[in-house]
Design a protein around this motif. Structure first.
Motif, PDB file in Angstrom:
ATOM      1  N   LYS A  52     -55.206  49.003  65.564  1.00 55.87           N
ATOM      2  CA  LYS A  52     -54.781  48.284  65.197  1.00 55.87           C
ATOM      3  C   LYS A  52     -53.665  48.685  65.067  1.00 55.87           C
ATOM      4  O   LYS A  52     -53.549  50.346  64.909  1.00 55.87           O
ATOM      5  N   ARG A  53     -52.211  48.343  65.045  1.00 62.79           N
ATOM      6  CA  ARG A  53     -51.184  49.059  64.215  1.00 62.79           C
ATOM      7  C   ARG A  53     -51.170  48.863  62.993  1.00 62.79           C
ATOM      8  O   ARG A  53     -52.108  48.043  62.285  1.00 62.79           O
ATOM      9  N   ASP A  54     -50.176  49.862  62.009  1.00 58.11           N
ATOM     10  CA  ASP A  54     -50.999  49.673  60.943  1.00 58.11           C
ATOM     11  C   ASP A  54     -50.406  48.587  60.235  1.00 58.11           C
ATOM     12  O   ASP A  54     -50.125  47.907  59.104  1.00 58.11           O
ATOM     13  N   TYR A  55     -49.831  47.133  60.193  1.00 51.95           N
ATOM     14  CA  TYR A  55     -48.838  46.351  60.387  1.00 51.95           C
ATOM     15  C   TYR A  55     -49.310  44.880  60.330  1.00 51.95           C
ATOM     16  O   TYR A  55     -48.890  44.238  60.223  1.00 51.95           O
ATOM     17  N   VAL A  56     -50.568  45.911  60.826  1.00 50.75           N
ATOM     18  CA  VAL A  56     -51.957  44.466  60.936  1.00 50.75           C
ATOM     19  C   VAL A  56     -52.640  44.797  59.939  1.00 50.75           C
ATOM     20  O   VAL A  56     -53.044  46.021  60.575  1.00 50.75           O
ATOM     21  N   TYR A  57     -52.818  43.407  59.677  1.00 52.26           N
ATOM     22  CA  TYR A  57     -53.846  43.723  58.367  1.00 52.26           C
ATOM     23  C   TYR A  57     -55.791  43.473  58.368  1.00 52.26           C
ATOM     24  O   TYR A  57     -56.342  42.931  57.722  1.00 52.26           O
TER      25      TYR A  57
END
Length: 329
Positions: A227-232
């Motif tokens: 996942k991307r770091d700004y998707v939680y």
């Protein structure tokens, strides 16, 4: 019968999009390098770049000693008279209650000021030119196109293949800095309801299954492997279909180009997506969904396609659930 009617509606709407573009002096939502070379004087060329520096530096090429094939080493220069838009400035932070959501479409008045500051006027059609070497280049261009459409602009198209195709064909570029000027472009309508989906609309689709959700990310992200770091959270929206990004374009000599409409219909159907049915496209932050939205809405003429602009960044920031994450051990 329903399938036939959907097909007829899609064809008529696609024809409507083309006719509207032709009425504005454009042949459709996509133009070729040959068309632009012949008609550049009648349009505003707007080049989307991640690096403003490349606009004023000469391009460089590499030539294969065995085959003689020339490839682009560094994109540089621009089409004479074009205006520069930096892709990182196209999107902004916006507040939704107590939350700050990144990478969003600007408010209408702010977008109008942004376009005017780029020196874009209200009196001529716009042709958006991506770099055209990477998928992100296409999404940056389609994203800007979508924002123009949200705020009422119909006299607009994208250069297929981008500046990469232009350079590889040996067409001329210049390296002068664009004159600083304020344009006269105005937002003539707010079509947020037509083109923009928010979290509440997506939650309603999940509950009622009354539209398609199309996930525009790579398969490992869809399945929750990464996942991307700004998707939680890991995984995807419940019920969403995966549209693999590498099925949405082709490389021609190094320049990325779009596919034929019939090819797109087949590609979408093969991945379980009805090209004529209502849809909301999403990704991590509203960047990768630009090209799939353009394909469904503009190339195929589907009038019921929206982008979930906040995408999974906003969805998980709001602590809403994702599904489908596979075990990592």
């Amino acid at each position: 019968m329903k399938t036939l009617l959907r097909g007829l509606v899609a064809v008529s709407l696609s024809l409507g999009v083309t006719l509207a573009a032709m009425a504005s002096g454009l042949p459709g939502p996509l133009v070729t390098t040959a068309w632009l070379a012949e008609n550049a004087a009648g349009v505003q060329v707007v080049e989307v770049r991640a690096s403003a520096k490349s606009f004023t530096t000469a391009p460089s090429f590499e030539t294969d000693a065995r085959t003689g094939r020339r490839t682009i080493d560094e994109v540089g220069g621009h089409i004479a008279g074009s205006r520069l838009v930096e892709s990182k400035k196209v999107r902004v932070d916006r507040k939704f209650g107590d939350l700050t959501v990144k990478y969003m479409i600007p408010e209408r008045a702010d977008f109008e000021k942004f376009v005017q500051a780029a020196g874009i006027d209200a009196d001529r059609p716009i042709v958006i030119v991506p770099i055209g070497l990477e998928p992100a280049d296409l999404n940056d261009a389609m994203r800007l196109y979508w924002q123009f459409k949200v705020y009422g602009e119909d006299r607009i198209a994208v250069l297929d293949g981008g500046i990469a195709a232009w350079l590889l064909e040996g067409r001329p570029v210049v390296t002068d800095a664009p004159a600083v000027r304020t344009g006269t472009w105005k937002s003539v309508a707010d079509r947020t309801d037509r083109y923009f989906a928010d979290s509440a609309a997506v939650a309603k689709i999940i509950a009622k299954r009354d539209a398609q959700l199309v996930d525009a990310r790579e398969a490992p992200q869809y399945h929750g492997l990464v996942k991307r770091d700004y998707v939680y959270g890991y995984g995807h929206l419940e019920g969403a279909k995966s549209l693999s990004p590498d099925t949405t374009y082709r490389s021609s000599g190094g320049a990325l180009r779009l596919l034929a409409p019939n090819t797109y219909r087949a590609v979408l159907q093969a991945q379980g997506i009805d090209p004529a049915a209502p849809a909301v496209v999403y990704c991590n932050s509203g960047a990768q969904s630009g090209l799939p939205w353009f394909i469904l809405s503009e190339v195929l003429g589907n009038p019921n396609v929206k982008q979930y602009d906040g995408s999974l960044h906003q969805w998980t920031l709001e602590k809403r659930p994702l599904v489908g994450a596979v075990p990592l051990n």
